[in-house]
Design an enzyme around this catalytic site. Structure first.
Site, mmCIF file in Angstrom:
data_model
loop_
_atom_site.group_PDB
_atom_site.id
_atom_site.type_symbol
_atom_site.label_atom_id
_atom_site.label_comp_id
_atom_site.label_asym_id
_atom_site.label_seq_id
_atom_site.Cartn_x
_atom_site.Cartn_y
_atom_site.Cartn_z
ATOM 1 N N HIS A 1 0.847 -1.195 0.000
ATOM 2 C CA HIS A 1 0.000 0.000 0.000
ATOM 3 C C HIS A 1 0.883 1.246 0.000
ATOM 4 O O HIS A 1 2.122 1.128 0.016
ATOM 5 C CB HIS A 1 -1.016 -0.032 1.143
ATOM 6 C CG HIS A 1 -0.425 -0.118 2.524
ATOM 7 N ND1 HIS A 1 0.466 0.800 3.020
ATOM 8 C CD2 HIS A 1 -0.606 -1.023 3.515
ATOM 9 C CE1 HIS A 1 0.789 0.491 4.259
ATOM 10 N NE2 HIS A 1 0.173 -0.637 4.580
ATOM 11 N N HIS B 1 3.891 1.563 2.403
ATOM 12 C CA HIS B 1 5.144 0.908 1.990
ATOM 13 C C HIS B 1 5.809 1.720 0.873
ATOM 14 O O HIS B 1 7.035 1.873 0.835
ATOM 15 C CB HIS B 1 4.879 -0.516 1.476
ATOM 16 C CG HIS B 1 4.090 -1.371 2.431
ATOM 17 N ND1 HIS B 1 2.875 -1.918 2.114
ATOM 18 C CD2 HIS B 1 4.340 -1.749 3.695
ATOM 19 C CE1 HIS B 1 2.420 -2.615 3.153
ATOM 20 N NE2 HIS B 1 3.288 -2.525 4.127
ATOM 21 N N CYS C 1 1.855 -10.024 20.831
ATOM 22 C CA CYS C 1 0.988 -9.678 19.687
ATOM 23 C C CYS C 1 1.540 -10.394 18.462
ATOM 24 O O CYS C 1 2.686 -10.160 18.066
ATOM 25 C CB CYS C 1 0.964 -8.170 19.437
ATOM 26 S SG CYS C 1 0.150 -7.764 17.866
ATOM 27 N N CYS D 1 2.467 -8.011 15.487
ATOM 28 C CA CYS D 1 3.782 -7.361 15.609
ATOM 29 C C CYS D 1 4.881 -8.398 15.701
ATOM 30 O O CYS D 1 6.049 -8.056 15.539
ATOM 31 C CB CYS D 1 3.896 -6.552 16.891
ATOM 32 S SG CYS D 1 2.788 -5.193 17.038
ATOM 33 N N CYS E 1 -2.920 -4.700 21.907
ATOM 34 C CA CYS E 1 -1.631 -4.301 21.366
ATOM 35 C C CYS E 1 -1.654 -2.803 21.065
ATOM 36 O O CYS E 1 -2.617 -2.313 20.474
ATOM 37 C CB CYS E 1 -1.372 -5.091 20.077
ATOM 38 S SG CYS E 1 -0.195 -4.290 18.999
ATOM 39 N N HIS F 1 -1.711 -2.454 16.996
ATOM 40 C CA HIS F 1 -2.841 -3.001 16.232
ATOM 41 C C HIS F 1 -4.184 -2.898 16.925
ATOM 42 O O HIS F 1 -5.211 -3.163 16.314
ATOM 43 C CB HIS F 1 -2.567 -4.470 15.885
ATOM 44 C CG HIS F 1 -1.430 -4.641 14.938
ATOM 45 N ND1 HIS F 1 -0.137 -4.872 15.363
ATOM 46 C CD2 HIS F 1 -1.385 -4.562 13.595
ATOM 47 C CE1 HIS F 1 0.650 -4.944 14.310
ATOM 48 N NE2 HIS F 1 -0.063 -4.757 13.232
ATOM 49 N N LYS G 1 -3.139 5.479 11.470
ATOM 50 C CA LYS G 1 -2.116 4.940 10.578
ATOM 51 C C LYS G 1 -2.808 4.140 9.488
ATOM 52 O O LYS G 1 -3.644 3.275 9.787
ATOM 53 C CB LYS G 1 -1.175 4.028 11.361
ATOM 54 C CG LYS G 1 -0.101 3.410 10.477
ATOM 55 C CD LYS G 1 0.737 2.387 11.213
ATOM 56 C CE LYS G 1 1.763 1.768 10.277
ATOM 57 N NZ LYS G 1 2.274 0.493 10.709
ATOM 58 N N LYS H 1 -3.561 -2.141 6.045
ATOM 59 C CA LYS H 1 -4.532 -3.084 5.508
ATOM 60 C C LYS H 1 -5.430 -3.601 6.626
ATOM 61 O O LYS H 1 -6.626 -3.782 6.424
ATOM 62 C CB LYS H 1 -3.810 -4.245 4.839
ATOM 63 C CG LYS H 1 -4.727 -5.061 3.952
ATOM 64 C CD LYS H 1 -3.973 -6.203 3.306
ATOM 65 C CE LYS H 1 -4.736 -7.490 3.460
ATOM 66 N NZ LYS H 1 -3.854 -8.656 3.405
#
Ligand code: MSP
Length: 512
Positions: A21, A24, A129, A132, A147, A150, A298, A301
């Site tokens: 995405h 990245h 997690c 992670c 987490c 996330h 943030k 996905k």
């Protein structure tokens, strides 16, 4: 042994679970701009990116798809290469952590740490997690159970693990942050890392026994290495650690390692400690940029907010894609993407300021001089000196790229482009043509095409495609790739007599 002679820069290696995405893409483009900038400055450059293919997360995703982990990563890998070519990324190497050139060297490196007594066996209990692939201590959790990255429930785990004596390196790390303030940048991240280490470092688990999708621990094959230790080592395995000492010496230590700010603990604490333990030099700099946000969160996905680079490139083109994020967001800070602001940048900065300028100038050389760059028959006057001053500021300003201040470099460059536009307005070559002032007209158009030549070179790290198209219009013998900053971006180096071609617009009107 050869000395270091190569500017070496890296991106994080990405989890191939995700389809790439724009988050990245952001790190990758920034690193590519720096790589191209350093090449333009005349450096030998080695630019590495890749994929992080081991770990429980990958194994789970593969199982969900009814595939082996290897089949899963092999199938997704081409999408990452597609992203690199879509975004004009000039990486010199791409490492996959499932390659033997990596796995064998991870074992070598970790064996060194084991033999030196920096790795020992113990039992670990804690909140984990899986997304992670990391343990968290209780006060890092959100609402005591989620987490912090996330916002998903963590799992309580107890495992027999090998541990790395991270605590042993706390003092050395604190001395490093103080003695080398440029090691972690920007400063806000250095402070964050420093307080984390200051609050006390615990030893960290480096192996897992609950699954086998990883690099086997060479002295105990019930265990595989924890994916983060495996992954971090890509930065040295890919450049010859343990396999090609000459190549390794010429590149290591890295000059800049780019990461998103989510990765500072791994890159600014674990990583330097691992290198210290192995007796290797530390990277000159780890630079943590901010997040691309969507709706204030943030973009990712797992939040279902992932935007694919192709969605933007299809509409705006790759040059605008590369320009937009670096121009719009201060590198190091978070920033929001919006379609409207990208459209505005395209129309104002690219199509109007730059595209129209090139089109206008080349049109005039075509109609007034038969497409041939005229001799600057008369000496430069006040208008030319003013323009040379404006261009000099832009040329100098671009050196902000050395500090990774891409936004400032581009702002200065666009002030320079503005100066060329003002020069055209002030000299009004159409009037000189009407008045039959051939010498003055020749000087003016020569100056304009010379400025386009300089601009083509200056935009090339950020917009290599547009730069190449503009360069081709100028009909020069020398290739764009032979240009060097600052030597060849000085006014007056354009040879008269070149045949220019107006051709298609550099930045055509956007589709509705
Ligand atoms: N595999 C690990 C990194 C190992 S490095 C030894 C990993 N991979 S990841 O696929 O999750 O990619 C992380 C990197 O992608 C971030 O550090 C950042 O560079 C980039 N980004 C992912 N989402 C992002 C945003 N929303 N905004 C900006 N960059 C982001 O973590």
């Amino acid at each position: 042994m050869p000395a270091k002679d190569t500017y070496y820069l890296t991106t994080p290696i990405y989890y191939p679970n995700d389809i790439p995405h724009i988050g990245h893409g952001y790190t990758t483009v920034a690193a590519d701009v720096l790589a191209r900038w350093r090449r333009l400055r005349g450096d030998r450059v080695h630019f590495l990116t890749g994929t992080d293919e081991h770990g429980e997360n990958i194994a789970r995703a593969a199982a969900k798809r009814g595939m082996t982990p290897q089949e899963h990563v092999d199938e997704i890998n081409p999408r990452w290469h597609d992203m690199l070519s879509l975004l004009d990324i000039s990486n010199d190497d791409f490492i996959r952590t499932t390659e033997t050139r990596h796995t064998a060297r991870v074992q070598d490196f970790m064996q060194v740490l084991y033999d030196r007594g920096d790795i020992y066996l113990d039992t670990y209990r804690g909140a984990y997690c899986v997304f992670c692939e990391a343990y968290y201590v209780a006060d890092e959790l959100v609402d005591g159970r989620l987490c912090p990255v996330h916002r998903r429930p963590v799992e309580q785990r107890e495992q027999e693990n090998y541990f790395f004596r991270l605590s042993h390196y706390a003092e050395q790390l604190l001395r490093l942050y103080d003695a080398e303030p440029s090691f972690v940048q920007p400063a806000v991240r250095r402070n964050e890392v420093r307080s984390f280490v200051e609050s006390g470092l615990q030893d960290v688990s480096v192996s897992r026994v609950s699954f086998d999708w990883g690099v086997p621990v060479p002295w105990d094959d019930k265990h595989v290495f924890y994916v983060w230790f495996d992954a971090l080592l890509n930065y040295v395995t890919a450049i010859g650690y343990g396999s090609d000492p000459d190549a390794f010496q010429r590149r290591w230590p890295a000059d800049v390692q780019f990461i998103g700010k989510d990765l500072i603990r791994f890159h600014c604490v674990y990583w330097p400690a691992m290198l210290l333990a192995a007796g290797l030099a530390l990277p000159e700099q780890v630079y943590a940029h901010g997040f691309l946000l969507v709706g204030g969160e943030k973009m990712s996905k797992s939040n279902a907010t992932g935007i694919r680079p192709a969605e933007l490139v299809d509409h705006f083109g790759v040059d605008c894609y590369r320009y937009y994020f670096l121009r719009e967001i201060s590198f190091g800070q978070d920033g929001s993407f919006s379609w409207e602001s990208m459209e505005a940048r395209y129309t104002t900065d690219l199509a109007n300021d730059l595209g129209n300028l090139a089109n206008r100038v080349l049109h005039m050389v075509g109609s007034y001089c038969g497409g041939t760059v005229p001799e600057p028959a008369v000496a430069a006057g006040d208008a030319e000196s003013a323009l040379a001053g404006g261009l000099a500021a832009a040329i100098e300003g671009l050196a902000a790229f050395d500090r990774l201040d891409f936004k400032k470099g581009l702002e200065d460059l666009w002030v320079g482009i503005g100066a060329v536009n003002r020069y055209v307005e002030a000299r009004a070559p159409w009037k000189l043509h009407k008045q039959g002032a051939a010498d003055e007209l020749g000087r003016c158009l020569y100056t304009c095409v010379d400025a386009l030549r300089i601009i083509a070179v200056l935009i090339s790290p950020v917009m290599p495609d547009a730069a190449a198209r503009l360069w081709a219009k100028l009909g020069l013998d020398e290739p764009l790739s032979a240009q060097r900053y600052p030597a060849t971006v000085q006014p007056g180096l354009l040879p008269a007599g070149a045949k220019v071609e107006r051709g298609e617009l550099l930045f055509p009107k956007l589709a509705e």
